[in-house]
Design an enzyme around this catalytic site. Structure first.
Site, short mmCIF file in Angstrom:
data_model
loop_
_atom_site.label_atom_id
_atom_site.label_comp_id
_atom_site.label_asym_id
_atom_site.label_seq_id
_atom_site.Cartn_x
_atom_site.Cartn_y
_atom_site.Cartn_z
N ARG A 132 0.83 -1.20 0.00
CA ARG A 132 0.00 0.00 0.00
C ARG A 132 0.87 1.26 0.00
O ARG A 132 0.57 2.24 0.66
CB ARG A 132 -0.96 0.01 1.20
CG ARG A 132 -1.89 -1.18 1.27
CD ARG A 132 -2.83 -1.25 0.09
NE ARG A 132 -3.66 -2.45 0.19
CZ ARG A 132 -3.36 -3.62 -0.36
NH1 ARG A 132 -2.23 -3.76 -1.06
NH2 ARG A 132 -4.15 -4.66 -0.23
N GLU A 141 -5.17 3.26 6.01
CA GLU A 141 -4.85 3.09 4.59
C GLU A 141 -5.30 4.31 3.81
O GLU A 141 -4.74 4.64 2.77
CB GLU A 141 -5.56 1.83 4.06
CG GLU A 141 -5.22 1.46 2.65
CD GLU A 141 -5.79 0.12 2.24
OE1 GLU A 141 -6.27 0.01 1.10
OE2 GLU A 141 -5.77 -0.81 3.06
N SER A 145 -11.43 -0.59 2.81
CA SER A 145 -10.59 -0.88 3.98
C SER A 145 -9.98 0.40 4.53
O SER A 145 -9.26 1.10 3.83
CB SER A 145 -9.47 -1.85 3.59
OG SER A 145 -10.00 -3.05 3.09
#
Length: 337
Positions: A162, A333, A237
């Site tokens: 990520r 995130e 998420s």
């Protein structure tokens, strides 16, 4: 190019947070983008794509540049492979559907991830055992200061979990205008071992899956767990799955032997953040209009009129509870503004 003033960004972020942009540029060509960058050379800018990986906690006083570039084209191909380029404003899921329709394989495990193509490399998005970097060929990006176009290779993007160079050394310095992918035309490498993909295929009596079968399995799994942003505000998420070292993993497993995990290397282990949050007691919890989704604890939701600050306060409450219970830090995130 359309320029608006004092408009709500509620329809431009998947959380559905109602904040105001003082100046909003709707950009549909690279020439328009370069023109605005030249005119706003000394000003800080706010770059907006699909609005899927952000939490807005305040009104945006910087000029907002909505990158809405469209277009898909084949760059080159052989009998086995193809390099295909998509403009930054193309919807990510619709681009995958386009690829599957043409039997281009490699992206199917990332079906139904919200957002646009242009922001995908920044986050190195991923799902069900596949990351964008696995099929990424290159991207074109405009230098904010010089308005020159630069092409970044896979290696130059410095992809991590990520993560990418666009979130670190080059943060805010480039605007991605298109992304090219290297995909397969036959002999597809199918990945069915992550999550519940194989279970979904078995349930449908599919023993020799196609890339379309895998995409449909992923879509069904995601729809069963994750809320539709068009119906319930969310950004997918909210937290990354934490990665811990071998010593930390051994201690964690002794205390919580029932915990799921994924072995990344001999010394690195990924723990599902959703499981940690659920065990900390937050799954389905609601605080006003801010809440944790009832089917997937990794997803924070806006039940209607939550502010970005209320969502963020809940995120910090969740983070602190996970640290207290497990000694593990979970990091957001999403990008918070």
């Amino acid at each position: 190019m359309q320029i608006s003033h004092n408009i709500s960004l509620k329809q431009h972020n998947t959380f559905g947070i109602d904040v105001t942009a003082e100046t909003f540029y709707h950009i549909t060509t690279v020439a328009q983008l370069k023109k605005v960058l030249s005119e706003q050379k000394n000003n800080a800018l706010f770059i907006l794509g699909g609005g899927s990986n952000m939490l807005l906690t305040q009104d945006i006083k910087k000029p907002v540049l909505h990158i809405d570039l469209k277009g898909i084209e084949v760059i080159s191909e052989t009998d086995d492979n193809i390099i295909i380029k998509a403009s930054a404003g193309e919807n990510w899921h619709q681009f995958i559907i386009h690829c599957i329709h043409n039997n281009y394989g490699g992206l199917e495990n990332m079906s139904l991830i919200p957002g646009n193509v242009g922001t995908a490399p920044i986050q190195n998005i991923g799902a069900y055992g596949v990351e964008l970097k696995d099929c990424f060929y290159s991207c074109e990006a405009i230098d904010v200061n010089t308005q020159e176009t630069h092409t970044f290779t896979n290696k130059e993007c410095e992809f991590g979990y990520r993560n990418s160079i666009f979130k670190n050394q080059l943060k805010g310095q480039f605007i991605i205008t298109s992304v090219s992918f290297s995909l397969t035309k036959r002999n597809h490498k199918l990945r069915t071992g992550y999550g519940a993909i194989q279970e979904a295929l078995n349930a449908n009596n599919i023993s020799t899956p196609t890339i379309k079968d895998i995409s449909e399995a992923v879509i069904a799994i995601r729809q069963s767990k994750l809320p539709d942003p068009n119906k319930l505000g969310n950004s997918g998420s909210f937290f990354k799955n934490p990665i811990i070292d071998l010593d930390g993993f051994r201690t964690f497993q002794q205390q919580f032997p029932e915990a799921p995990f994924y072995k990344i290397t001999e010394t690195q282990f990924k723990i599902p953040a959703g499981w940690l949050i659920e065990q900390a007691g937050f799954k389905g919890k609601r605080y006003g209009d801010a809440g944790v989704h009832k089917n997937q604890a990794l997803v924070l939701v806006n039940y209607g009129n939550a502010t970005g600050q209320e969502i963020w306060d809940l995120a910090m409450k969740v983070k602190e509870a996970v640290i207290k219970k497990f000694g593990i830090t979970i990091a957001p995130e999403v990008n918070v503004f």
